[in-house]
Design a protein around this motif. Sequence first.
Motif, mmCIF file in Angstrom:
data_model
loop_
_atom_site.group_PDB
_atom_site.id
_atom_site.type_symbol
_atom_site.label_atom_id
_atom_site.label_comp_id
_atom_site.label_asym_id
_atom_site.label_seq_id
_atom_site.Cartn_x
_atom_site.Cartn_y
_atom_site.Cartn_z
ATOM 1 N N SER A 345 0.812 -1.223 0.000
ATOM 2 C CA SER A 345 0.000 0.000 0.000
ATOM 3 C C SER A 345 0.841 1.268 0.000
ATOM 4 O O SER A 345 0.478 2.260 -0.647
ATOM 5 N N ASN A 346 1.958 1.277 0.732
ATOM 6 C CA ASN A 346 2.772 2.487 0.821
ATOM 7 C C ASN A 346 4.071 2.404 0.029
ATOM 8 O O ASN A 346 4.854 3.357 0.043
ATOM 9 N N ASP A 347 4.285 1.273 -0.662
ATOM 10 C CA ASP A 347 5.557 1.101 -1.367
ATOM 11 C C ASP A 347 5.329 0.671 -2.816
ATOM 12 O O ASP A 347 5.169 1.506 -3.699
ATOM 13 N N LEU A 348 5.255 -0.620 -3.072
ATOM 14 C CA LEU A 348 5.244 -1.117 -4.446
ATOM 15 C C LEU A 348 4.024 -0.669 -5.244
ATOM 16 O O LEU A 348 4.103 -0.538 -6.465
ATOM 17 N N CYS A 349 2.889 -0.460 -4.578
ATOM 18 C CA CYS A 349 1.674 -0.044 -5.280
ATOM 19 C C CYS A 349 1.445 1.458 -5.208
ATOM 20 O O CYS A 349 0.460 1.958 -5.757
ATOM 21 N N SER A 350 2.299 2.175 -4.523
ATOM 22 C CA SER A 350 2.134 3.613 -4.401
ATOM 23 C C SER A 350 2.909 4.311 -5.516
ATOM 24 O O SER A 350 4.105 4.054 -5.701
ATOM 25 N N LEU A 351 2.251 5.193 -6.252
ATOM 26 C CA LEU A 351 2.858 5.844 -7.421
ATOM 27 C C LEU A 351 3.750 6.997 -6.964
ATOM 28 O O LEU A 351 3.432 8.174 -7.110
ATOM 29 N N ARG A 352 4.898 6.629 -6.407
ATOM 30 C CA ARG A 352 5.824 7.611 -5.848
ATOM 31 C C ARG A 352 6.488 8.432 -6.952
ATOM 32 O O ARG A 352 6.721 7.941 -8.067
ATOM 33 N N ALA A 353 6.801 9.668 -6.619
ATOM 34 C CA ALA A 353 7.460 10.540 -7.590
ATOM 35 C C ALA A 353 8.848 10.011 -7.920
ATOM 36 O O ALA A 353 9.579 9.535 -7.035
ATOM 37 N N ASP A 354 9.189 10.060 -9.192
ATOM 38 C CA ASP A 354 10.525 9.711 -9.700
ATOM 39 C C ASP A 354 10.892 8.247 -9.495
ATOM 40 O O ASP A 354 12.079 7.901 -9.454
ATOM 41 N N GLU A 355 9.908 7.376 -9.350
ATOM 42 C CA GLU A 355 10.165 5.942 -9.236
ATOM 43 C C GLU A 355 9.285 5.187 -10.230
ATOM 44 O O GLU A 355 8.102 5.521 -10.398
ATOM 45 N N ASP A 356 9.848 4.152 -10.871
ATOM 46 C CA ASP A 356 9.077 3.339 -11.808
ATOM 47 C C ASP A 356 8.017 2.550 -11.048
ATOM 48 O O ASP A 356 8.314 1.936 -10.015
ATOM 49 N N ARG A 357 6.796 2.572 -11.570
ATOM 50 C CA ARG A 357 5.716 1.819 -10.946
ATOM 51 C C ARG A 357 4.801 1.238 -12.031
ATOM 52 O O ARG A 357 4.463 1.922 -13.003
ATOM 53 N N PRO A 358 4.384 -0.035 -11.843
ATOM 54 C CA PRO A 358 3.432 -0.624 -12.785
ATOM 55 C C PRO A 358 2.047 -0.015 -12.581
ATOM 56 O O PRO A 358 1.660 0.308 -11.453
ATOM 57 N N CYS A 359 1.301 0.144 -13.658
ATOM 58 C CA CYS A 359 -0.028 0.742 -13.548
ATOM 59 C C CYS A 359 -0.959 0.158 -14.597
ATOM 60 O O CYS A 359 -0.526 -0.458 -15.575
#
Length: 775
Positions: A345-359
């Motif tokens: 919830s707060n890491d791998l699935c969170s669309l953090r700025a300047d980090e690659d994230r699956p969507c």
Amino acid sequence: MAKRAKSKSGTRKTGLPSKKEIIAYLENADGEVARRDIARAFGVKGEARADLRRLLKELDEAGAINLKSGKRIERADALPPVAPIDVMSVDDDGDLICLPANWRGETEPPMIRLAARKAAKVKPAPGVGDRLLARLKPAGDDGYEADVIKAIGKGAHRFLAVFHEKRRGGGVAEPVERRARDSFTIEKGDEGSAKDGDLVWIETKNARGYGPKKGRVRSIAGHIDDKHAFSLIALANHGIPTEFPNAVIAEAEKAKLPPLGDRTDLRDTPLITIDPVDAKDHDDAVFAAPDDDPENPGGFRIIVAIADVSWFVKPDSALDKEALKRGNSTYLPDRVVPMLPERLSNDLCSLRADEDRPCLAVEMIITAGGVKKRHRFMRAMMRSHAKLAYEEAQAISDGGTAPPALKEVVKNLYAAFNARMQERKKRAPLDLDLPERKIILDENGDVEKVVKRERFDAHRMIEEFMILANVAAAEALERAKTPLIYRVHDEPDPEKIEATRDYLDTLDYSLTKGAVRPANFNQLLKIAGERDQKEMVSEVVLRSQRQAIYDTENVGHFGLNLGRYAHFTSPIRRYADLTVHRGLVKAFKLGANGQTEKEAKALSKIAEDISDLERRSIAAERESADRYLAGYLEEKVGAEFDARIRGVTKFGLFVMLDESGADGFIPMRAIGSERFRFEEKEHAVIGESTGGVFRLGQAVKVKLAEAAPLTGGLRFDMLSDPLPGSSKRKGKAGKPSQPGRGKKARSKKRESSKGRRDKATNKKRGKANAKPRRG
């Protein structure tokens, strides 16, 4: 001939039972029954079965029945005319405060009052812990009056309390339930391993009359000195799990980001997140730009990217089962109880700025007038280019400083939003726009202040883009013929609308006859705003609405004025959105972890369960906030507040404070100097002497008389005068009632009357100066 249910147009449908007939049938049934049993009992066949399903759903939404898995049905939240009740406490007037036995509702059980004079007729006299069979009569917006049929033995009501030790063993349990006013004696041997200050689950023991109320400790839930005790109480009361099983944690810790693979690469697209300033999880990012298609002049291209939770939470895994068990995240003043472990919830699935994230992203093309022309879904990899709070986004739009590239992104987002607002204006969704408040805690965990959430165009912009994406998801799955869970909000019940129409008429408002649309309510609210009565009328309109739920049968979304709608934009915190993501992955062949055949078959049951779990979370959130606010106001007993009447009952008035949003109660004896009678159709209490009125939605001034942080209870005295009433509302035959109310006032009246008679008698006897005998 038995009455038959009306269709939405108001005409009777042949072959269908009425709502009253269904409820009567369930009351006489032995436990649960199946839908087919009702169909067989009333001869419902063929296409009429679909109408019966809709009728049962209406009853379920209204709280009259409980639809369960396997198409099982039982009488539910709304109490039947005859039911078993448990005596919980005795109030200052000697009336017994009761709760329904075996309450299944997700909200607080309704107040049931057994008048002292009625209880006195039962032999032996009932006391706390007794179970009674009683006839129940509705007594306003919240509550029932009881008439005892017979005592049926000992109740076993289970409730949460604070345990206080005694030196010689045993102790006292102070209930946290708002309606359980009295403490319970815990005899030596019944305390188990409970220590002083423990939050414990208590089961009542039988007690006769007005003697000591007794109970026994069944288990320990925590300790009252925990600075999070108020939230702990709310979570424990509603059975919301706060810890994740080891297997779930282990599964989350093993999760890894996926490679780019076949995903669409959106990392160079300047998507940004816009959230509350204190948000820890960011499950949506947005982007907009002018459409370069010459056939769509003035149009826009919008991308809404949502965290790809379905990649990490595989169907039927430990994570999936735990997420379904929770249904959604629960938001309390001091904490968030997440649906998923923090690793997700707060890491791998969170669309953090300047980090690659699956969507999972949807690209939507809209016209210059905001109408969606087309859309497409993609599984992608993104990189948020900025994390903004709503206030920051608004400041940039208003001309504040920001890097040129970010300014351009925000400018285009607002331009696309303005186009969408044109479509929204034509669609005319229900526009209540009720104020929201936030409890701010200090470093010690105490309430520092309560603030009204300021509404910016930034809020409305994100909401509008999320609505557009949710509509696109529903449309896409429908076209692909993929099973899905809708977010539905059915049109108001005709009977409730008729009652609302009658009530508005007493306020000199006219609600259109026949079918009512959101635009009709909006026009009403506009007029109310011009009369400075918008909050009063908003309360009435809100009460006329059904509750939005999850369902596999689409009835549209009345409030948003949409034909189809599905939750897609928050899979980190809502299980419904996760099922929609899986449906889209399957429908458009977007890779692994799509909807399975097993899940598709279970969607109807899942929809029922997560609707119940949502109500559970809402109730816990409300109770926790109530306790924090009562603690905040405890030092302000005696202070005066501006408030608004939120509920009217035979027992008194429920009010909400303007500044903090805290809810409290004004008992009938504290409303005014005259006797007031309850008028259910007018949602009002009316003075029998003056005809003065206190009614639903009315602005009033109140004084805080009592605050109980442990239960979240607030009691007020009325300071305002009632609204002027007409002469026809005054007491019978136009005779004003005597001032003073309640048992003490009536007793004084009898004493005074007797005194006058005695004095007159003495005078006749030549004893004019003799003191009257006491009654």
